[in-house]
Design a protein around this motif. Sequence first.
Motif, PDB file in Angstrom:
ATOM      1  N   GLN A 106       0.817  -1.205   0.000  1.00 11.15           N
ATOM      2  CA  GLN A 106       0.000   0.000   0.000  1.00 11.15           C
ATOM      3  C   GLN A 106       0.856   1.263   0.000  1.00 11.15           C
ATOM      4  N   GLU A 107       1.903   1.263   0.810  1.00  7.82           N
ATOM      5  CA  GLU A 107       2.745   2.448   0.910  1.00  7.82           C
ATOM      6  C   GLU A 107       3.498   2.734  -0.383  1.00  7.82           C
ATOM      7  N   LEU A 108       3.880   1.688  -1.111  1.00 14.12           N
ATOM      8  CA  LEU A 108       4.648   1.864  -2.339  1.00 14.12           C
ATOM      9  C   LEU A 108       3.771   2.125  -3.559  1.00 14.12           C
ATOM     10  N   GLY A 109       2.469   1.979  -3.421  1.00 13.10           N
ATOM     11  CA  GLY A 109       1.575   2.208  -4.559  1.00 13.10           C
ATOM     12  C   GLY A 109       1.642   1.105  -5.605  1.00 13.10           C
ATOM     13  N   ILE A 110       1.860  -0.115  -5.166  1.00 10.76           N
ATOM     14  CA  ILE A 110       2.001  -1.228  -6.103  1.00 10.76           C
ATOM     15  C   ILE A 110       0.667  -1.585  -6.758  1.00 10.76           C
ATOM     16  N   ILE A 111      -0.426  -1.497  -6.011  1.00  9.11           N
ATOM     17  CA  ILE A 111      -1.737  -1.849  -6.586  1.00  9.11           C
ATOM     18  C   ILE A 111      -2.079  -0.958  -7.782  1.00  9.11           C
ATOM     19  N   PRO A 112      -1.974   0.366  -7.681  1.00  8.99           N
ATOM     20  CA  PRO A 112      -2.248   1.205  -8.863  1.00  8.99           C
ATOM     21  C   PRO A 112      -1.358   0.852 -10.058  1.00  8.99           C
ATOM     22  N   PHE A 113      -0.096   0.542  -9.794  1.00  6.47           N
ATOM     23  CA  PHE A 113       0.801   0.138 -10.883  1.00  6.47           C
ATOM     24  C   PHE A 113       0.283  -1.120 -11.571  1.00  6.47           C
ATOM     25  N   LEU A 114      -0.110  -2.139 -10.787  1.00  2.00           N
ATOM     26  CA  LEU A 114      -0.590  -3.383 -11.376  1.00  2.00           C
ATOM     27  C   LEU A 114      -1.938  -3.193 -12.068  1.00  2.00           C
ATOM     28  N   GLU A 115      -2.752  -2.301 -11.541  1.00  2.00           N
ATOM     29  CA  GLU A 115      -4.035  -2.001 -12.197  1.00  2.00           C
ATOM     30  C   GLU A 115      -3.804  -1.368 -13.565  1.00  2.00           C
ATOM     31  N   GLU A 116      -2.770  -0.551 -13.694  1.00  2.00           N
ATOM     32  CA  GLU A 116      -2.434   0.035 -14.994  1.00  2.00           C
ATOM     33  C   GLU A 116      -1.986  -1.052 -15.969  1.00  2.00           C
ATOM     34  N   GLU A 117      -1.190  -1.997 -15.470  1.00  2.00           N
ATOM     35  CA  GLU A 117      -0.761  -3.108 -16.324  1.00  2.00           C
ATOM     36  C   GLU A 117      -1.949  -3.967 -16.734  1.00  2.00           C
ATOM     37  N   GLN A 118      -2.938  -4.059 -15.857  1.00  3.77           N
ATOM     38  CA  GLN A 118      -4.147  -4.810 -16.190  1.00  3.77           C
ATOM     39  C   GLN A 118      -4.937  -4.101 -17.283  1.00  3.77           C
ATOM     40  N   LYS A 119      -4.999  -2.790 -17.212  1.00  2.10           N
ATOM     41  CA  LYS A 119      -5.688  -2.028 -18.258  1.00  2.10           C
ATOM     42  C   LYS A 119      -4.999  -2.203 -19.613  1.00  2.10           C
ATOM     43  N   LYS A 120      -3.674  -2.357 -19.589  1.00  6.13           N
ATOM     44  CA  LYS A 120      -2.908  -2.552 -20.825  1.00  6.13           C
ATOM     45  C   LYS A 120      -3.064  -3.970 -21.374  1.00  6.13           C
ATOM     46  N   GLY A 121      -3.650  -4.869 -20.576  1.00  9.46           N
ATOM     47  CA  GLY A 121      -3.840  -6.247 -21.018  1.00  9.46           C
ATOM     48  C   GLY A 121      -2.661  -7.147 -20.731  1.00  9.46           C
ATOM     49  N   ARG A 122      -1.673  -6.639 -20.000  1.00 13.37           N
ATOM     50  CA  ARG A 122      -0.507  -7.478 -19.699  1.00 13.37           C
ATOM     51  C   ARG A 122      -0.732  -8.304 -18.428  1.00 13.37           C
ATOM     52  N   ILE A 123      -1.759  -7.968 -17.677  1.00 15.96           N
ATOM     53  CA  ILE A 123      -2.278  -8.795 -16.590  1.00 15.96           C
ATOM     54  C   ILE A 123      -3.758  -8.989 -16.861  1.00 15.96           C
ATOM     55  N   LYS A 124      -4.177 -10.227 -16.966  1.00 22.60           N
ATOM     56  CA  LYS A 124      -5.603 -10.484 -17.205  1.00 22.60           C
ATOM     57  C   LYS A 124      -6.378 -10.464 -15.889  1.00 22.60           C
ATOM     58  N   HIS A 125      -5.853 -11.134 -14.870  1.00 23.65           N
ATOM     59  CA  HIS A 125      -6.569 -11.248 -13.598  1.00 23.65           C
ATOM     60  C   HIS A 125      -5.578 -11.053 -12.450  1.00 23.65           C
ATOM     61  N   LEU A 126      -5.951 -10.185 -11.514  1.00 27.08           N
ATOM     62  CA  LEU A 126      -5.049  -9.785 -10.436  1.00 27.08           C
ATOM     63  C   LEU A 126      -5.510 -10.358  -9.102  1.00 27.08           C
ATOM     64  N   GLY A 127      -4.590 -10.976  -8.379  1.00 30.31           N
ATOM     65  CA  GLY A 127      -4.923 -11.558  -7.080  1.00 30.31           C
ATOM     66  C   GLY A 127      -3.730 -11.554  -6.144  1.00 30.31           C
ATOM     67  N   PHE A 128      -3.798 -12.365  -5.122  1.00 29.62           N
ATOM     68  CA  PHE A 128      -2.711 -12.447  -4.158  1.00 29.62           C
ATOM     69  C   PHE A 128      -2.673 -13.846  -3.547  1.00 29.62           C
ATOM     70  N   SER A 129      -1.490 -14.255  -3.124  1.00 27.73           N
ATOM     71  CA  SER A 129      -1.368 -15.458  -2.302  1.00 27.73           C
ATOM     72  C   SER A 129      -1.103 -15.008  -0.880  1.00 27.73           C
TER      73      SER A 129
END
Length: 372
Positions: A128-151
Amino acid sequence: MDYTTIDKLGVRPSRLGFGGMRFPTTAEGAIDEPRAAAMLDMAYQAGVNYYDTAYFYHDHTSESFLGRALQAYPRDSFYLATKLPVYIIHSIDDARRIFEEQLATLDTPYFDFYLLHALNAQRWQSVQELGIIPFLEEEQKKGRIKHLGFSFHDSYEVFERILTSRDWDFCQIQFNYMDSNIQAGERGYELAKKRGVPIVVMEPVKGGSLATLSPELTAPFAAAHPDWTPASWAMRWVASHDNCRVILSGMSTEEQVEDNLRTFDGCQPLTQEEMKIVEGVRDAVRARSVIGCTKCRYCMPCPFGVNIPENFKMENEYAMYTNEAHRRSQWEDMDKEERADMCRKCGKCESVCPQKLPIRQLLSDIAEKMKD
């Protein structure tokens, strides 16, 4: 092969997923690539279409091997999952660099399933502090991530905090009949189901431990279904939970692949009577098992060279089989630097153990026993 349709994501993965954490290895410890590729092909030809890996699996070689092996098949014929190693991410630039590296290493233009790896309270705060979620959401919009989750590896309370923080596409949890009340557990399963978050399951056979129980412990299994292995019982227990959509298996041998393929060929939920049989075996195992290690190896490498999983494996096998000669042989086969008595109690291992084991005390106990 059994499949599951996840309407929310518009995907139809196989119930059985091939985990890239425990490929067969050579005497030198490297992935035995010809053998592993043949096992992957056996699974693919039988209909397995979900393949999971991670940045650090097999000393950072699992992604590169899997990337090469999967080139044999059309990219749209399988789902590929890997994970961002958040525990080494210290900036958004780190995240970008590793993400691009993973795309290149796996030789793919996109990831079907991309996970934040092994989240716990501390790592989630860092994400959360590093802003990783917004970065991955942008990659998802670009189609380079289809589905985002966590282990995930932490308490239920932390799982609830993370799961309810946003609308996740899926999550991956440790889930088996021995661990239904630790980490996310049954409560986490129910919460994810309620929120419509599909679950991918890791450690369904508890790192292989549930596949090697003594005949005495598994006699009720054999009496009810002589053709089902203990591993198959464990898989079927997980598969009986309808929101466990994909069940990962880190297969190390051809026999394991064949057994899993048999299990997921028309796999039906366990009956109430079969569930009671599993509960009886679980209670018997709990009465004998001494260390809840899953061999995930997050504790490794030890700064002082102690092979923590191997020491725990030795002790658990003794608890299950009470074979003193075998325990002595295992102890002597380890390099002296790897043995429990070399622990210097620095605590690094305990800070990353998903099971929250008191590793220093356990190693001390083993060392004391082996002195006799």
